[in-house]
Motif scaffolding. Structure first.
Motif, PDB file in Angstrom:
ATOM      1  N   LEU A   1       0.734  -1.008  -0.039  1.00 55.39           N
ATOM      2  CA  LEU A   1      -0.060  -0.232   0.117  1.00 55.39           C
ATOM      3  C   LEU A   1       0.817   1.447   0.343  1.00 55.39           C
ATOM      4  O   LEU A   1       2.196   1.125   0.831  1.00 55.39           O
ATOM      5  CB  LEU A   1      -0.857  -0.151   1.194  1.00 55.39           C
ATOM      6  N   LYS A   2       0.345   2.486  -0.791  1.00 58.37           N
ATOM      7  CA  LYS A   2       0.676   3.544  -0.419  1.00 58.37           C
ATOM      8  C   LYS A   2       0.142   4.510   0.428  1.00 58.37           C
ATOM      9  O   LYS A   2      -1.030   5.201  -0.325  1.00 58.37           O
ATOM     10  CB  LYS A   2       1.627   4.387  -2.164  1.00 58.37           C
ATOM     11  N   VAL A   3       0.451   4.751   0.969  1.00 60.80           N
ATOM     12  CA  VAL A   3      -0.160   5.355   1.959  1.00 60.80           C
ATOM     13  C   VAL A   3       0.247   7.452   1.772  1.00 60.80           C
ATOM     14  O   VAL A   3       1.247   7.662   2.193  1.00 60.80           O
ATOM     15  CB  VAL A   3      -0.657   5.682   3.709  1.00 60.80           C
ATOM     16  N   LYS A   4      -0.552   8.494   1.877  1.00 60.94           N
ATOM     17  CA  LYS A   4      -0.244   9.864   1.632  1.00 60.94           C
ATOM     18  C   LYS A   4      -0.430  10.322   3.611  1.00 60.94           C
ATOM     19  O   LYS A   4      -1.684   9.948   3.751  1.00 60.94           O
ATOM     20  CB  LYS A   4      -1.269  10.433   0.409  1.00 60.94           C
ATOM     21  N   LEU A   5       0.563  10.604   3.536  1.00 58.08           N
ATOM     22  CA  LEU A   5       0.181  11.558   5.101  1.00 58.08           C
ATOM     23  C   LEU A   5       1.002  12.941   5.203  1.00 58.08           C
ATOM     24  O   LEU A   5       1.213  13.253   3.306  1.00 58.08           O
ATOM     25  CB  LEU A   5       1.495  11.292   5.790  1.00 58.08           C
TER      26      LEU A   5
ATOM     27  N   VAL B   1       9.915   6.193   2.988  1.00 56.27           N
ATOM     28  CA  VAL B   1       9.476   7.967   2.352  1.00 56.27           C
ATOM     29  C   VAL B   1       9.705   8.604   1.845  1.00 56.27           C
ATOM     30  O   VAL B   1      10.885   8.680   1.109  1.00 56.27           O
ATOM     31  CB  VAL B   1       9.736   8.452   4.267  1.00 56.27           C
ATOM     32  N   GLU B   2       8.353   8.745   0.860  1.00 54.74           N
ATOM     33  CA  GLU B   2       8.905   9.883  -0.423  1.00 54.74           C
ATOM     34  C   GLU B   2       9.002  11.258   0.251  1.00 54.74           C
ATOM     35  O   GLU B   2       7.872  11.482   0.698  1.00 54.74           O
ATOM     36  CB  GLU B   2       7.339   9.651  -1.437  1.00 54.74           C
ATOM     37  N   GLN B   3       9.761  11.956  -0.677  1.00 60.24           N
ATOM     38  CA  GLN B   3       9.756  13.231  -0.133  1.00 60.24           C
ATOM     39  C   GLN B   3       9.132  13.927   0.855  1.00 60.24           C
ATOM     40  O   GLN B   3       7.522  14.251   1.092  1.00 60.24           O
ATOM     41  CB  GLN B   3       8.609  13.996  -1.424  1.00 60.24           C
TER      42      GLN B   3
ATOM     43  N   GLY C   1      13.142  11.171  -3.332  1.00 59.60           N
ATOM     44  CA  GLY C   1      12.735  12.277  -3.397  1.00 59.60           C
ATOM     45  C   GLY C   1      12.017  11.935  -5.511  1.00 59.60           C
ATOM     46  O   GLY C   1      11.756  10.758  -6.061  1.00 59.60           O
ATOM     47  N   ASP C   2      10.346  12.599  -4.870  1.00 58.76           N
ATOM     48  CA  ASP C   2       9.456  12.526  -6.258  1.00 58.76           C
ATOM     49  C   ASP C   2       9.708  14.542  -6.269  1.00 58.76           C
ATOM     50  O   ASP C   2      10.007  14.996  -7.492  1.00 58.76           O
ATOM     51  CB  ASP C   2       8.592  12.334  -5.675  1.00 58.76           C
ATOM     52  N   GLU C   3       9.066  15.201  -5.911  1.00 55.49           N
ATOM     53  CA  GLU C   3       8.842  16.506  -6.537  1.00 55.49           C
ATOM     54  C   GLU C   3      10.525  17.573  -6.460  1.00 55.49           C
ATOM     55  O   GLU C   3      10.280  18.114  -7.133  1.00 55.49           O
ATOM     56  CB  GLU C   3       8.463  17.479  -5.441  1.00 55.49           C
TER      57      GLU C   3
ATOM     58  N   ILE D   1      15.317   7.224  -6.533  1.00 53.57           N
ATOM     59  CA  ILE D   1      13.710   8.777  -7.207  1.00 53.57           C
ATOM     60  C   ILE D   1      12.869   8.476  -7.789  1.00 53.57           C
ATOM     61  O   ILE D   1      12.683   6.917  -7.568  1.00 53.57           O
ATOM     62  CB  ILE D   1      15.079   9.274  -8.386  1.00 53.57           C
ATOM     63  N   ASN D   2      11.309   8.892  -7.034  1.00 50.22           N
ATOM     64  CA  ASN D   2      10.365   8.469  -8.271  1.00 50.22           C
ATOM     65  C   ASN D   2      10.458   9.239  -9.439  1.00 50.22           C
ATOM     66  O   ASN D   2      10.012  10.429  -9.863  1.00 50.22           O
ATOM     67  CB  ASN D   2       9.382   9.119  -7.322  1.00 50.22           C
ATOM     68  N   VAL D   3      10.349   8.421 -10.561  1.00 48.16           N
ATOM     69  CA  VAL D   3      10.703   8.778 -12.192  1.00 48.16           C
ATOM     70  C   VAL D   3       9.684   8.371 -12.585  1.00 48.16           C
ATOM     71  O   VAL D   3       8.265   7.801 -12.766  1.00 48.16           O
ATOM     72  CB  VAL D   3      11.943   8.357 -13.468  1.00 48.16           C
ATOM     73  N   LYS D   4       8.246   9.727 -13.110  1.00 41.97           N
ATOM     74  CA  LYS D   4       7.155   9.916 -13.948  1.00 41.97           C
ATOM     75  C   LYS D   4       7.094  10.745 -15.551  1.00 41.97           C
ATOM     76  O   LYS D   4       7.686  11.832 -15.473  1.00 41.97           O
ATOM     77  CB  LYS D   4       6.068  10.871 -12.897  1.00 41.97           C
ATOM     78  N   LEU D   5       6.091   9.817 -15.643  1.00 43.10           N
ATOM     79  CA  LEU D   5       6.670  10.384 -17.523  1.00 43.10           C
ATOM     80  C   LEU D   5       5.828  11.996 -17.968  1.00 43.10           C
ATOM     81  O   LEU D   5       7.105  12.714 -17.895  1.00 43.10           O
ATOM     82  CB  LEU D   5       5.975   9.068 -18.216  1.00 43.10           C
TER      83      LEU D   5
HETATM   84 MG    MG Z   1       4.434  11.587  -4.709  1.00 43.23          MG
END
Ligand code: MG
Length: 374
Positions: free
Chosen positions: A188-192, A241-243, A266-268, A286-290
């Motif tokens: 699961l990915k949870v937004k905090l 933990v992302e960003q 790192g995302d943002e 790193i989080n790569v997004k197209l």
């Molecule tokens: Mg993110």
């Protein structure tokens, strides 16, 4: 005019060639049929989300997109720009940008390195609109070659990772319901990043012990608070933990990474290729997004560079149809972590392509990006 063409024209003239020459002609092949330049079309489309989606900074029920098609030789390549409003692009900005893209001047759709550099130079920013063109061209080339991109890149589809399923910030009841919906997913990915962080995790832990990935979306401003939160999270079967903190607080994030018991992603902070080396020493991955990095070609370069720096790689997405998700999925055998649930979160997906089987990203053997219009 490039050198081979000039030479060809000279030779053609010398030989008294009778066939008509014009820009766009295939070198060395008489062009007796209709002129066939690559055309680009686009139209707006609004994705309807199954649930209101709340992260640290915003809340919404729809996502605006611009769908793109390129066509040449009877083959259509599909692309998509997904533009969550907080990122600054819109259907208006995409329309304005795409109106300036002229693919009819490109002689050879296969020279992507040059074409996409030309597209990138049209205007700064506009990463999603640029990604839509990139995806459509990749789709066209793959279809022309009769091969999906994971094969062109030499990747084993069996290596595609499991994907996480994202749970937004919500009430206890809705969180419990979403965990149930996510039954098939292994992670699961949870937004905090709001005031109820511990409650979110504790609510989920009441119903499942599955691994959780946490995305703070820059929500923690104080590094000591961030460290105490991460130390608490480390006892709750959390993968990373992302960003955790705002992208401007580079020194604080590096300090945090030094002390953190969990990897930081790192995302943002990481939008495009040039940001990867800046993330080195600050984040573990790193989080790569197209939609951030202008598409598949730059994403491939970012993943390769991060690998060279011995960093972890996550492949993420926005809410997107199976068009852009299938494009991202082509790269998924290269990454450690995938978060490609974007098409599952919407009600009106107009494509079929990569799917999620038993929680795992599952590539379609169809050529190009592997997506077909449903
Ligand atoms: Mg993110």
């Amino acid at each position: 005019m490039n050198k081979p063409r000039r030479l060809f024209l000279k030779q053609a003239a010398a030989a008294g060639a009778a066939f008509l020459l014009r820009p766009g002609i295939t070198l060395g092949r008489p062009h007796s049929h209709m002129v066939n330049d690559m055309t680009l079309r686009f139209y707006p489309y609004t994705l309807e989300l199954k649930h209101t989606f709340t992260i640290a900074t915003s809340s919404r029920t729809t996502t605006p997109t611009m769908m793109v098609e390129v066509e040449k030789d009877g083959i259509i390549g599909y692309g998509e720009a997904s533009m969550p409003p907080y990122l600054g692009e819109s259907q208006d900005t995409a329309r304005a940008f795409l109106s300036k893209v002229d693919l009819t001047k490109e002689d050879d759709p296969f020279i992507l390195e040059q074409i996409l550099a030309d597209v990138d130079r049209i205007a700064p920013g506009n990463p999603a609109a640029k990604a839509a063109v990139d995806i459509a061209l990749h789709d066209w080339i793959g279809k022309k070659l009769g091969s999906p991109w994971y094969r062109i890149w030499g990747l084993d589809p069996a290596k595609a990772p499991v994907t996480s399923f994202t749970i937004g910030i919500d009430t206890k009841e809705v969180v419990r319901q979403k965990v149930k919906e996510a039954d098939v997913y292994k992670v699961l990915k949870v937004k905090l990043g709001r005031e109820n962080d511990k409650e979110m995790i504790e609510t989920i832990r009441e119903v499942t012990d599955k691994p959780i990935r946490v995305d703070v979306n820059q929500g923690w401003n104080d590094r000591s608070f961030a460290l105490s939160m991460i130390e608490w999270l480390a006892t709750k079967n959390i993968e990373f933990v992302e960003q955790p903190m705002p992208k401007e607080q580079v020194d604080d994030i590096a300090w945090l990474r030094d002390k953190s018991p969990l990897p930081l992603v790192g995302d943002e902070s990481v939008q495009r290729l040039a940001d990867v080396h800046k993330a080195y020493g600050v984040f573990d991955g790193i989080n790569v997004k197209l939609m951030k990095c202008t598409g598949m070609r730059e994403a491939y370069k970012m993943i390769t560079l991060a690998r060279g720096l011995d960093m972890k790689v996550m492949l993420g997405c926005m809410t997107e149809t199976s068009c852009a998700i299938s494009a991202a999925a082509q790269l998924s055998p290269m990454v450690d972590w995938a978060d490609l649930d974007g098409a599952v979160l919407i009600k009106n997906d107009m494509f079929r392509g990569a799917t999620i089987e038993d929680g795992k990203v599952t590539l379609s053997p169809a050529p190009g990006i592997g997506a077909v219009k449903a």
